[in-house]
Write an enzyme that holds these catalytic residues in place. Structure first.
Site, PDB file in Angstrom:
ATOM      1  N   THR A  52       0.846  -1.197   0.000  1.00  0.00           N
ATOM      2  CA  THR A  52       0.000   0.000   0.000  1.00  0.00           C
ATOM      3  C   THR A  52       0.879   1.243   0.000  1.00  0.00           C
ATOM      4  O   THR A  52       1.949   1.245   0.605  1.00  0.00           O
ATOM      5  CB  THR A  52      -0.882   0.005   1.273  1.00  0.00           C
ATOM      6  OG1 THR A  52      -1.697  -1.159   1.260  1.00  0.00           O
ATOM      7  CG2 THR A  52      -1.771   1.236   1.336  1.00  0.00           C
ATOM      8  N   GLY A  53       0.386   2.297  -0.659  1.00  0.00           N
ATOM      9  CA  GLY A  53       1.095   3.585  -0.590  1.00  0.00           C
ATOM     10  C   GLY A  53       1.365   4.161  -1.959  1.00  0.00           C
ATOM     11  O   GLY A  53       1.053   3.542  -2.995  1.00  0.00           O
ATOM     12  N   SER A  54       1.971   5.342  -1.979  1.00  0.00           N
ATOM     13  CA  SER A  54       2.189   6.035  -3.249  1.00  0.00           C
ATOM     14  C   SER A  54       3.235   5.319  -4.108  1.00  0.00           C
ATOM     15  O   SER A  54       3.144   5.323  -5.339  1.00  0.00           O
ATOM     16  CB  SER A  54       2.609   7.485  -2.988  1.00  0.00           C
ATOM     17  OG  SER A  54       3.756   7.524  -2.166  1.00  0.00           O
ATOM     18  N   ASP A 105       6.207  -4.066  -1.479  1.00  0.00           N
ATOM     19  CA  ASP A 105       5.616  -2.985  -0.683  1.00  0.00           C
ATOM     20  C   ASP A 105       6.655  -1.897  -0.429  1.00  0.00           C
ATOM     21  O   ASP A 105       7.863  -2.125  -0.549  1.00  0.00           O
ATOM     22  CB  ASP A 105       5.104  -3.554   0.659  1.00  0.00           C
ATOM     23  CG  ASP A 105       4.106  -2.631   1.348  1.00  0.00           C
ATOM     24  OD1 ASP A 105       3.827  -1.533   0.825  1.00  0.00           O
ATOM     25  OD2 ASP A 105       3.594  -3.013   2.418  1.00  0.00           O
ATOM     26  N   GLY A 106       6.167  -0.734  -0.072  1.00  0.00           N
ATOM     27  CA  GLY A 106       7.034   0.390   0.277  1.00  0.00           C
ATOM     28  C   GLY A 106       7.391   0.361   1.747  1.00  0.00           C
ATOM     29  O   GLY A 106       7.113  -0.604   2.465  1.00  0.00           O
ATOM     30  N   GLY A 120       2.652   4.222   7.534  1.00  0.00           N
ATOM     31  CA  GLY A 120       2.296   5.615   7.249  1.00  0.00           C
ATOM     32  C   GLY A 120       0.950   5.717   6.539  1.00  0.00           C
ATOM     33  O   GLY A 120       0.240   6.717   6.658  1.00  0.00           O
ATOM     34  N   GLY A 121       0.581   4.663   5.815  1.00  0.00           N
ATOM     35  CA  GLY A 121      -0.711   4.630   5.132  1.00  0.00           C
ATOM     36  C   GLY A 121      -1.761   3.864   5.914  1.00  0.00           C
ATOM     37  O   GLY A 121      -2.833   3.550   5.377  1.00  0.00           O
ATOM     38  N   GLU A 127      -0.569  -5.460   5.833  1.00  0.00           N
ATOM     39  CA  GLU A 127       0.748  -5.565   5.180  1.00  0.00           C
ATOM     40  C   GLU A 127       1.580  -6.651   5.846  1.00  0.00           C
ATOM     41  O   GLU A 127       2.232  -7.459   5.167  1.00  0.00           O
ATOM     42  CB  GLU A 127       1.477  -4.217   5.257  1.00  0.00           C
ATOM     43  CG  GLU A 127       0.826  -3.155   4.383  1.00  0.00           C
ATOM     44  CD  GLU A 127       1.410  -1.766   4.562  1.00  0.00           C
ATOM     45  OE1 GLU A 127       1.147  -0.920   3.705  1.00  0.00           O
ATOM     46  OE2 GLU A 127       2.108  -1.514   5.554  1.00  0.00           O
ATOM     47  N   LYS A 145      14.096   7.230   2.320  1.00  0.00           N
ATOM     48  CA  LYS A 145      13.595   6.314   3.351  1.00  0.00           C
ATOM     49  C   LYS A 145      14.729   5.581   4.090  1.00  0.00           C
ATOM     50  O   LYS A 145      14.479   4.877   5.057  1.00  0.00           O
ATOM     51  CB  LYS A 145      12.666   5.269   2.713  1.00  0.00           C
ATOM     52  CG  LYS A 145      11.537   5.832   1.866  1.00  0.00           C
ATOM     53  CD  LYS A 145      10.561   6.602   2.695  1.00  0.00           C
ATOM     54  CE  LYS A 145       9.377   7.138   1.933  1.00  0.00           C
ATOM     55  NZ  LYS A 145       8.511   6.148   1.348  1.00  0.00           N
TER      56      LYS A 145
HETATM   57  C1  5RP Z   1       1.420   2.008   4.244  1.00  0.00           C
HETATM   58  C2  5RP Z   1       2.882   1.822   4.241  1.00  0.00           C
HETATM   59  C3  5RP Z   1       3.649   2.375   3.087  1.00  0.00           C
HETATM   60  O1  5RP Z   1       4.390   1.363   2.517  1.00  0.00           O
HETATM   61  C4  5RP Z   1       4.561   3.459   3.575  1.00  0.00           C
HETATM   62  O2  5RP Z   1       3.792   4.408   4.290  1.00  0.00           O
HETATM   63  C5  5RP Z   1       5.290   4.136   2.416  1.00  0.00           C
HETATM   64  O3  5RP Z   1       4.371   4.844   1.643  1.00  0.00           O
HETATM   65  P1  5RP Z   1       4.798   5.728   0.408  1.00  0.00           P
HETATM   66  O4  5RP Z   1       5.226   4.780  -0.655  1.00  0.00           O
HETATM   67  O5  5RP Z   1       3.537   6.489   0.065  1.00  0.00           O
HETATM   68  O6  5RP Z   1       5.901   6.643   0.853  1.00  0.00           O
HETATM   69  O7  5RP Z   1       3.465   1.250   5.118  1.00  0.00           O
HETATM   70  O8  5RP Z   1       0.826   1.564   5.433  1.00  0.00           O
END
Ligand code: 5RP
Length: 251
Positions: A52-54, A105-106, A120-121, A127, A145
């Site tokens: 999840t996330g951008s 995943d991010g 963060g999301g 996840e 990051k």
């Molecule tokens: C969501 C997460 C995302 O992987 C993390 O917040 C990174 O998000 P982004 O790719 O938007 O920076 O853990 O719960």
């Protein structure tokens, strides 16, 4: 097609055949680069675990180009599920399928051992579940990051609402300041109908021990330290291109 054709922006080559970017990448472009690079870890004919996330949104957009070559996806959030389905990728419930070859995943932070802060999301619980169901965790992240020690990013913790104030005191005893995550003037509700505490001011030098300890506090559903589910690989978007960091072998 050359190796650089899929990368955004212009590149210049030197006499030794090395390429460097002519432009400074935006964070969004770095996310696109790592999202596309993650396609090489998707196993044809199989299901892929999707975070999840951008940054993952870039991966999902890239995954759409090979939707006919995969069996579908297991998703970690309603947001990712909607995006996957909108692009014609079938989404399966985690209970309908067995082990997954790979989870992409991010992260909000990643340290030199592949330990991460995530959430963060607000999708950290699902996840961690999909990561645990997968043989390999490929983290996709831009270079911002990368940290030496986890804790600069406020640590997300998904909690049972009844335990909120007690948990705020428990984090204070560790030196952290926990705040309830808000949205539109109300406590944010996760996909699981629960709440998130964001804990500021921690320095997590032993992520494995920290995750083990906090995970058993009554009322904690999931702590956003991913140490037991660390990344096997990180595709890191840097000004010099995508770097591959290997932390562990796939299970
Ligand atoms: C969501 C997460 C995302 O992987 C993390 O917040 C990174 O998000 P982004 O790719 O938007 O920076 O853990 O719960």
């Amino acid at each position: 097609a050359g190796a650089l054709d899929n990368l955004p922006g212009d590149w210049v080559g030197d006499d030794d055949g090395r390429f460097s970017p002519m432009t400074t990448w935006t964070q969004d472009e770095l996310k696109t680069m790592v999202g596309q690079a993650a396609l090489q870890y998707v196993v044809r004919g199989q299901l892929v675990g999707v975070g999840t996330g951008s940054t993952v949104n870039k991966f999902i957009d890239a995954l759409a180009t090979m939707r006919d070559q995969i069996a579908g996806a297991v998703s970690s959030s309603q947001a990712s599920t909607e995006r996957l389905r909108a692009l014609g990728i079938e989404v399966f419930d985690a209970n309908e399928v067995g082990e997954l070859a790979v989870y992409i995943d991010g992260a909000d932070e990643i340290d030199p051992r592949g330990y991460m802060i995530k959430g963060g999301g607000a999708a950290l619980t699902r996840e961690k579940i999909v990561a645990a169901q997968s043989r390999q965790f490929v983290c996709i992240a831009d270079a911002s990051k990368q940290v030496q020690c986890l804790g600069r990013f406020p640590l997300p913790v998904e909690i049972i609402p009844m335990a909120a104030q007690r948990l705020v005191r428990q984090f204070a005893a560790l030196g952290g300041t926990a705040q309830l995550r808000m949205k539109d003037g109300q406590a944010l509700r996760t996909d699981n109908g629960l709440q998130i505490l964001d804990v500021h001011g921690l320095r997590i030098s032993d992520p494995l021990a920290f995750e083990s300890e906090v995970s058993v506090w009554p009322g904690v559903v999931t702590v956003g330290v991913f140490a037991h589910q660390r990344a096997h690989i990180c595709l890191l978007g840097t000004p010099q291109g995508v770097q591959t960091l290997q932390f562990a072998q796939a299970l």
